[in-house]
Design an enzyme around this catalytic site. Sequence first.
Site, mmCIF file in Angstrom:
data_model
loop_
_atom_site.group_PDB
_atom_site.id
_atom_site.type_symbol
_atom_site.label_atom_id
_atom_site.label_comp_id
_atom_site.label_asym_id
_atom_site.label_seq_id
_atom_site.Cartn_x
_atom_site.Cartn_y
_atom_site.Cartn_z
ATOM 1 N N TYR A 178 0.874 -1.181 0.000
ATOM 2 C CA TYR A 178 0.000 0.000 0.000
ATOM 3 C C TYR A 178 0.905 1.223 0.000
ATOM 4 C CZ TYR A 178 -3.594 3.094 2.214
ATOM 5 O OH TYR A 178 -4.497 4.085 2.549
ATOM 6 N N GLU A 189 4.149 9.802 1.661
ATOM 7 C CA GLU A 189 5.257 10.412 0.917
ATOM 8 C C GLU A 189 6.203 11.110 1.895
ATOM 9 O OE1 GLU A 189 3.608 12.820 -2.216
ATOM 10 O OE2 GLU A 189 2.605 11.073 -3.118
ATOM 11 N N SER A 194 0.496 11.918 7.812
ATOM 12 C CA SER A 194 -0.845 12.011 8.423
ATOM 13 C C SER A 194 -1.819 12.686 7.470
ATOM 14 C CB SER A 194 -0.769 12.823 9.719
ATOM 15 O OG SER A 194 0.059 12.173 10.647
ATOM 16 N N GLU A 212 -0.321 3.215 10.241
ATOM 17 C CA GLU A 212 -1.787 3.087 10.078
ATOM 18 C C GLU A 212 -2.533 4.250 10.729
ATOM 19 O OE1 GLU A 212 -2.961 0.014 7.614
ATOM 20 O OE2 GLU A 212 -4.389 0.397 9.206
HETATM 21 N N1 CO8 Z 1 -14.571 5.599 4.538
HETATM 22 C C1 CO8 Z 1 -15.120 6.239 3.483
HETATM 23 N N2 CO8 Z 1 -14.945 7.574 3.260
HETATM 24 C C2 CO8 Z 1 -14.187 8.265 4.139
HETATM 25 C C3 CO8 Z 1 -13.582 7.658 5.258
HETATM 26 C C4 CO8 Z 1 -13.800 6.259 5.444
HETATM 27 N N3 CO8 Z 1 -13.265 5.624 6.480
HETATM 28 N N4 CO8 Z 1 -12.897 8.597 5.933
HETATM 29 C C5 CO8 Z 1 -13.065 9.753 5.288
HETATM 30 N N5 CO8 Z 1 -13.855 9.560 4.201
HETATM 31 C C6 CO8 Z 1 -14.323 10.567 3.262
HETATM 32 C C7 CO8 Z 1 -15.075 11.670 4.007
HETATM 33 O O1 CO8 Z 1 -16.429 11.309 4.222
HETATM 34 C C8 CO8 Z 1 -14.926 12.846 3.078
HETATM 35 O O2 CO8 Z 1 -15.848 12.726 2.010
HETATM 36 P P1 CO8 Z 1 -16.856 13.945 1.616
HETATM 37 O O3 CO8 Z 1 -15.959 15.135 1.392
HETATM 38 O O4 CO8 Z 1 -17.534 13.452 0.410
HETATM 39 O O5 CO8 Z 1 -17.729 14.132 2.810
HETATM 40 C C9 CO8 Z 1 -13.539 12.651 2.480
HETATM 41 O O6 CO8 Z 1 -13.236 11.256 2.646
HETATM 42 C C10 CO8 Z 1 -12.499 13.512 3.140
HETATM 43 O O7 CO8 Z 1 -12.461 13.169 4.525
HETATM 44 P P2 CO8 Z 1 -11.810 14.120 5.645
HETATM 45 O O8 CO8 Z 1 -12.407 15.487 5.494
HETATM 46 O O9 CO8 Z 1 -11.938 13.438 6.959
HETATM 47 O O10 CO8 Z 1 -10.294 14.168 5.155
HETATM 48 P P3 CO8 Z 1 -9.020 14.895 5.779
HETATM 49 O O11 CO8 Z 1 -8.171 15.355 4.661
HETATM 50 O O12 CO8 Z 1 -9.439 15.868 6.823
HETATM 51 O O13 CO8 Z 1 -8.147 13.682 6.437
HETATM 52 C C11 CO8 Z 1 -7.448 12.056 8.068
HETATM 53 C C12 CO8 Z 1 -8.582 12.812 7.343
HETATM 54 C C13 CO8 Z 1 -8.193 11.296 9.122
HETATM 55 C C14 CO8 Z 1 -6.424 12.943 8.732
HETATM 56 C C15 CO8 Z 1 -6.760 11.116 7.043
HETATM 57 O O14 CO8 Z 1 -5.932 11.833 6.184
HETATM 58 C C16 CO8 Z 1 -5.977 9.988 7.725
HETATM 59 O O15 CO8 Z 1 -6.537 8.944 8.055
HETATM 60 N N6 CO8 Z 1 -4.645 10.180 7.926
HETATM 61 C C17 CO8 Z 1 -3.821 9.110 8.458
HETATM 62 C C18 CO8 Z 1 -3.092 8.425 7.348
HETATM 63 C C19 CO8 Z 1 -2.744 7.002 7.653
HETATM 64 O O16 CO8 Z 1 -3.390 6.334 8.454
HETATM 65 N N7 CO8 Z 1 -1.744 6.504 6.988
HETATM 66 C C20 CO8 Z 1 -1.365 5.117 7.109
HETATM 67 C C21 CO8 Z 1 -0.591 4.709 5.917
HETATM 68 S S1 CO8 Z 1 -0.493 2.945 5.766
HETATM 69 C C22 CO8 Z 1 0.495 2.380 6.998
HETATM 70 O O17 CO8 Z 1 0.923 3.097 7.861
HETATM 71 C C23 CO8 Z 1 0.817 0.914 6.940
HETATM 72 C C24 CO8 Z 1 1.305 0.329 8.250
HETATM 73 C C25 CO8 Z 1 1.981 -1.011 8.108
HETATM 74 C C26 CO8 Z 1 1.126 -2.095 7.503
HETATM 75 C C27 CO8 Z 1 -0.044 -2.462 8.362
HETATM 76 C C28 CO8 Z 1 -0.822 -3.604 7.746
HETATM 77 C C29 CO8 Z 1 -2.327 -3.596 8.079
HETATM 78 P P1 FAD Z 2 3.581 13.331 10.418
HETATM 79 O O1 FAD Z 2 2.283 13.272 9.725
HETATM 80 O O2 FAD Z 2 4.574 14.339 9.959
HETATM 81 O O3 FAD Z 2 3.314 13.518 11.977
HETATM 82 C C1 FAD Z 2 4.343 13.896 12.899
HETATM 83 C C2 FAD Z 2 3.695 14.092 14.272
HETATM 84 O O4 FAD Z 2 2.694 15.129 14.197
HETATM 85 C C3 FAD Z 2 2.955 12.835 14.776
HETATM 86 O O5 FAD Z 2 3.137 12.741 16.148
HETATM 87 C C4 FAD Z 2 1.505 13.124 14.451
HETATM 88 O O6 FAD Z 2 0.617 12.471 15.351
HETATM 89 C C5 FAD Z 2 1.432 14.630 14.630
HETATM 90 N N1 FAD Z 2 0.368 15.213 13.792
HETATM 91 C C6 FAD Z 2 0.317 15.224 12.447
HETATM 92 N N2 FAD Z 2 -0.812 15.828 12.032
HETATM 93 C C7 FAD Z 2 -1.493 16.192 13.129
HETATM 94 C C8 FAD Z 2 -2.736 16.862 13.362
HETATM 95 N N3 FAD Z 2 -3.501 17.260 12.353
HETATM 96 N N4 FAD Z 2 -3.111 17.069 14.645
HETATM 97 C C9 FAD Z 2 -2.331 16.675 15.682
HETATM 98 N N5 FAD Z 2 -1.154 16.040 15.528
HETATM 99 C C10 FAD Z 2 -0.732 15.807 14.274
HETATM 100 N N6 FAD Z 2 2.664 4.331 4.783
HETATM 101 C C11 FAD Z 2 2.089 3.752 3.682
HETATM 102 O O7 FAD Z 2 1.467 4.430 2.870
HETATM 103 N N7 FAD Z 2 2.192 2.403 3.472
HETATM 104 C C12 FAD Z 2 2.853 1.587 4.323
HETATM 105 O O8 FAD Z 2 2.899 0.375 4.089
HETATM 106 C C13 FAD Z 2 3.475 2.167 5.473
HETATM 107 N N8 FAD Z 2 4.191 1.385 6.330
HETATM 108 C C14 FAD Z 2 4.905 1.979 7.339
HETATM 109 C C15 FAD Z 2 5.771 1.203 8.118
HETATM 110 C C16 FAD Z 2 6.578 1.814 9.071
HETATM 111 C C17 FAD Z 2 7.518 0.981 9.864
HETATM 112 C C18 FAD Z 2 6.481 3.224 9.304
HETATM 113 C C19 FAD Z 2 7.335 3.925 10.317
HETATM 114 C C20 FAD Z 2 5.593 3.980 8.580
HETATM 115 C C21 FAD Z 2 4.804 3.374 7.574
HETATM 116 N N9 FAD Z 2 3.964 4.126 6.760
HETATM 117 C C22 FAD Z 2 3.361 3.571 5.672
HETATM 118 C C23 FAD Z 2 3.850 5.564 6.987
HETATM 119 C C24 FAD Z 2 3.020 5.914 8.203
HETATM 120 O O9 FAD Z 2 1.664 5.661 7.969
HETATM 121 C C25 FAD Z 2 3.284 7.373 8.556
HETATM 122 O O10 FAD Z 2 4.562 7.411 9.137
HETATM 123 C C26 FAD Z 2 2.259 7.933 9.508
HETATM 124 O O11 FAD Z 2 1.004 8.026 8.873
HETATM 125 C C27 FAD Z 2 2.665 9.307 10.052
HETATM 126 O O12 FAD Z 2 3.101 10.142 9.043
HETATM 127 P P2 FAD Z 2 4.486 10.957 9.182
HETATM 128 O O13 FAD Z 2 5.525 9.977 9.553
HETATM 129 O O14 FAD Z 2 4.675 11.746 7.946
HETATM 130 O O15 FAD Z 2 4.271 11.901 10.411
#
Ligand code: CO8
Ligand code: FAD
Length: 387
Positions: free
Chosen positions: A123, A127, A132, A368
Amino acid sequence: GYSFDFTKEQQKLKENAKSFAREEILPLAAKYDRAGRYPREILDEAWHRGLTNHHIPKKYGGAGLGTVEECMVAVELGYACSGFTVAVEANSLGSVPLLIGGDEQLKKKYLTMLTEEPTRCAYAVTEPSAGSDVAAIRTRAVKKGDEYILNGSKMWITSAGEADWYFVLARTDCSDVNGDGGKLAANKTLSGFIVEREWPGVTVGRKELNMGQRVSDTRGVTFDDVRIPASNLIGQEGQGFKLAMAAFDQTRPAVAANAIGLAERCLDESVKYVLDGRCELNEHAISNYISNMATGIEGSKAVMYRSAWMIDNGQRNTYYASIAKCMAAEMANKCAADAVELFGLNGLNADYPVEKLMRDAKIFQIYEGTSQIQRIIISRELLNNAR
Ligand code: CO8
Ligand code: FAD
């Protein structure tokens, strides 16, 4: 309603996961962790034992099971090594957007790749300057004839060096770009694609050496004029953000389950240490540590299974999935830190298991969606429902 009883089939799957975790993963976990070695052979064996790809429907060769089953397995595998478990779970995260939004042809092609052979997907959303805030991604896919030309870079992508294909989120509508790459209407401008790792222009970075979960493969990926057939667009242009978000509803419960597995291990190792007569703390201190671990584990488990049950039963679970992920991540870190305390100075030493558990736990608060991001989602859901 949901039940606290597992069916016979679920029980069997859990036993299968438990014996595999305890016999095949646990004895090797510390060695692989020290070497930062990707556990390819063990992952392949898990695939052969039916412990991966539960979520893929039977028609594509998967087990056709639900998130509850995926969580049951994740608790057991997470007990042995949470880094290994993330390597397993990454296949769910990579493939769920395709499952939710892809057409039949695309699903058949890419999902069966995961079920016919023990292969991986990933996934790719985060970037270097957008973690976040997913809406701030800059990778672009520009349509040219019946292809999209992809440019940009992703960072921290789990399984990036091992996966055959990636789910890539990219900007397809750049019409409102304000010149500084600032925030755009994510739910209209971002799209999801399947991109194969071997395509020209895809470059995979080095394996990052992280603090914990070191066996998992985390890398950057760059895309330099990568030509994607238009048929590899998932759903419609502009649907990518929602696909990327909806995937988390399915995978955050399993991430919580992995953290719970780690916490259960902290508790078991602590109990063993106490019963071996090695703990130097008084009874009051021991009972505090042990009971807090047990309480946290049971509470997190209840919410985790509730969030998994809801999505399996077609209910929107965003609120519960975020509570489960946040609660389990915080709880696992507390359990690991307390286990280290309970072990005294031995807790800091790599000859004892809790040192690795503490390093591994930290990442649950970051990937996540960080704990802070989960709190934002939880409060937004609450406030929106209350309006
Ligand atoms: N389902 C469907 N639609 C959704 C959902 C949802 N869950 N959430 C939001 N939407 C829709 C909203 O309804 C909205 O739609 P509309 O405008 O039509 O009403 C639209 O999306 C925009 O939503 P928001 O206004 O809430 O969007 P924001 O830009 O304010 O952003 C967050 C919201 C919550 C900050 C979002 O950007 C977020 O979740 N950030 C965290 C990113 C994250 O979790 N990254 C993880 C990357 S993957 C990873 O880390 C992998 C880990 C290792 C592998 C694990 C294996 C499982
Ligand atoms: P930032 O977004 O820069 O956040 C830095 C700090 O600021 C954090 O403490 C955060 O909580 C805080 N912060 C940010 N925004 C806000 C806000 N609005 N309000 C309050 N606090 C805030 N991504 C993928 O797409 N695919 C993957 O498979 C994947 N695997 C990963 C595996 C590992 C081991 C790691 C370390 C990361 C992985 N990620 C992956 C990325 C991961 O999801 C991001 O690191 C995570 O979402 C946080 O983003 P960032 O590191 O840019 O931190």
